[in-house]
Enzyme design. Structure first.
Site, PDB file in Angstrom:
ATOM      1  N   SER A 133     -18.993 -20.489  96.083  1.00 32.46           N
ATOM      2  CA  SER A 133     -18.635 -19.072  96.212  1.00 32.46           C
ATOM      3  C   SER A 133     -18.214 -18.807  97.652  1.00 32.46           C
ATOM      4  O   SER A 133     -18.639 -19.515  98.574  1.00 32.46           O
ATOM      5  CB  SER A 133     -19.854 -18.205  95.882  1.00 32.46           C
ATOM      6  OG  SER A 133     -19.598 -16.845  96.177  1.00 32.46           O
ATOM      7  N   TYR A 146     -28.613 -14.753  97.631  1.00 32.01           N
ATOM      8  CA  TYR A 146     -27.474 -15.397  96.958  1.00 32.01           C
ATOM      9  C   TYR A 146     -26.649 -16.213  97.952  1.00 32.01           C
ATOM     10  O   TYR A 146     -26.269 -17.350  97.661  1.00 32.01           O
ATOM     11  CB  TYR A 146     -26.612 -14.326  96.286  1.00 32.01           C
ATOM     12  CG  TYR A 146     -25.441 -14.883  95.523  1.00 32.01           C
ATOM     13  CD1 TYR A 146     -25.618 -15.774  94.464  1.00 32.01           C
ATOM     14  CD2 TYR A 146     -24.126 -14.519  95.846  1.00 32.01           C
ATOM     15  CE1 TYR A 146     -24.533 -16.288  93.761  1.00 32.01           C
ATOM     16  CE2 TYR A 146     -23.045 -15.019  95.146  1.00 32.01           C
ATOM     17  CZ  TYR A 146     -23.251 -15.908  94.108  1.00 32.01           C
ATOM     18  OH  TYR A 146     -22.173 -16.420  93.412  1.00 32.01           O
TER      19      TYR A 146
HETATM   20  C1  8X3 Z   1     -19.395 -14.144  93.961  1.00 30.15           C
HETATM   21  C2  8X3 Z   1     -18.760 -13.656  95.194  1.00 30.15           C
HETATM   22  O1  8X3 Z   1     -18.686 -11.676  96.805  1.00 30.15           O
HETATM   23  O2  8X3 Z   1     -20.098 -11.430  94.866  1.00 30.15           O
HETATM   24  O3  8X3 Z   1     -19.789 -15.471  94.016  1.00 30.15           O
HETATM   25  O4  8X3 Z   1     -20.768 -12.878  96.653  1.00 30.15           O
HETATM   26  S1  8X3 Z   1     -19.623 -12.371  95.899  1.00 30.15           S
END
Ligand code: 8X3
Length: 248
Positions: A133, A146
């Site tokens: 990502s 995340y």
């Molecule tokens: C998803 C991209 O911008 O939501 O993996 O982190 S973001």
């Protein structure tokens, strides 16, 4: 009838995973669709002439059963299972959410890779495509759990490429930015539709799952001596993580 051999796609029950399974099948692979939700992957496997294997990538025993079911040789592994849970600032972080994110985005990826590596090596032209990502490249407010996990995805990919440098296998990362899928934002915000929709508000054309599947298929189908280390893909409207063109 498959002409290119086997491909395994994790997280194939929706979004980027399902689109990638369809796309690889269209490219001539016999696709093993992997996810927890049996009905979804069975329907997908039937649609594309592939196979469905129910597996939670965070469960080591289930991953071993997956490797047994795949057998070998294996040409392509797409480690797509992952996700974001929550968006709290560090000061209010939920430890369980952070653990779950590390578990699926890093440990799960490692477990599937470890189990399927022998089959990939047996093909002599194996390729691993890890779905990272842009969150694995920057920090953003509320994204700590995340972004930390997706930085982990990136670094494990790099580590693997170093460790396998003398083996006939390619190790790649495809790192998408803003992709509008049915579930990513909805899962992150625990079913809160308004918060999920706000992520894409005013963005004329976020990426869709098929755009990322296209990139993954391109990476996977380069000649065996060509390794695409990493491919960052964003919608035109997203010049950088915080620089998004919105018309509200
Ligand atoms: C998803 C991209 O911008 O939501 O993996 O982190 S973001």
């Amino acid at each position: 009838m498959s002409t290119r051999g086997q491909a395994v796609v994790t997280g194939a029950s929706s979004g980027i995973g399902a689109a990638t399974a369809r796309r690889l099948a269209a490219e001539g692979y016999e696709v093993v669709c992997v996810a927890r939700r049996q009905e979804r992957i069975e329907a997908l496997a039937e649609e594309i002439g592939g196979r469905a294997v129910v597996c939670d990538v965070t469960d080591a025993a289930a991953v071993q059963a997956l490797a047994d079911a795949v057998g070998g040789p294996l040409e392509v592994l797409v480690n797509n299972a992952g996700g974001a849970f929550g968006a709290s600032p560090v000061a209010a972080a939920d430890s369980d959410e952070w653990r779950r994110m590390y578990d699926v985005n890093v440990i799960g990826l490692m477990q599937v890779t470890r189990a399927l590596l022998p089959a990939l090596l047996r093909s002599g032209t194996g390729v691993i495509v890890n779905v990272g990502s842009t969150a694995g490249r920057v920090a953003y407010e509320g994204g700590g759990g995340y972004t930390a996990a997706k930085h982990g995805t990136k670094v494990v990919t790099e580590t693997l490429r170093l460790e396998l440098y003398d083996q006939p296998i390619r190790v790649c990362e495809v790192a998408p930015g803003m992709v509008r899928t049915d579930e990513f934002a909805l899962v992150r915000f625990d079913g809160d539709r308004a918060r999920a929709d706000a992520v894409y508000a005013g963005v004329a054309e976020p990426l869709v799952a098929e755009d990322v599947a296209d990139a993954i298929a391109w990476v996977a189908t380069r000649p065996p001596h060509v390794n695409i280390d990493e491919l960052v893909i964003r919608p035109r409207a997203q010049a950088a993580q915080h620089k998004v063109h919105r018309v509200l």
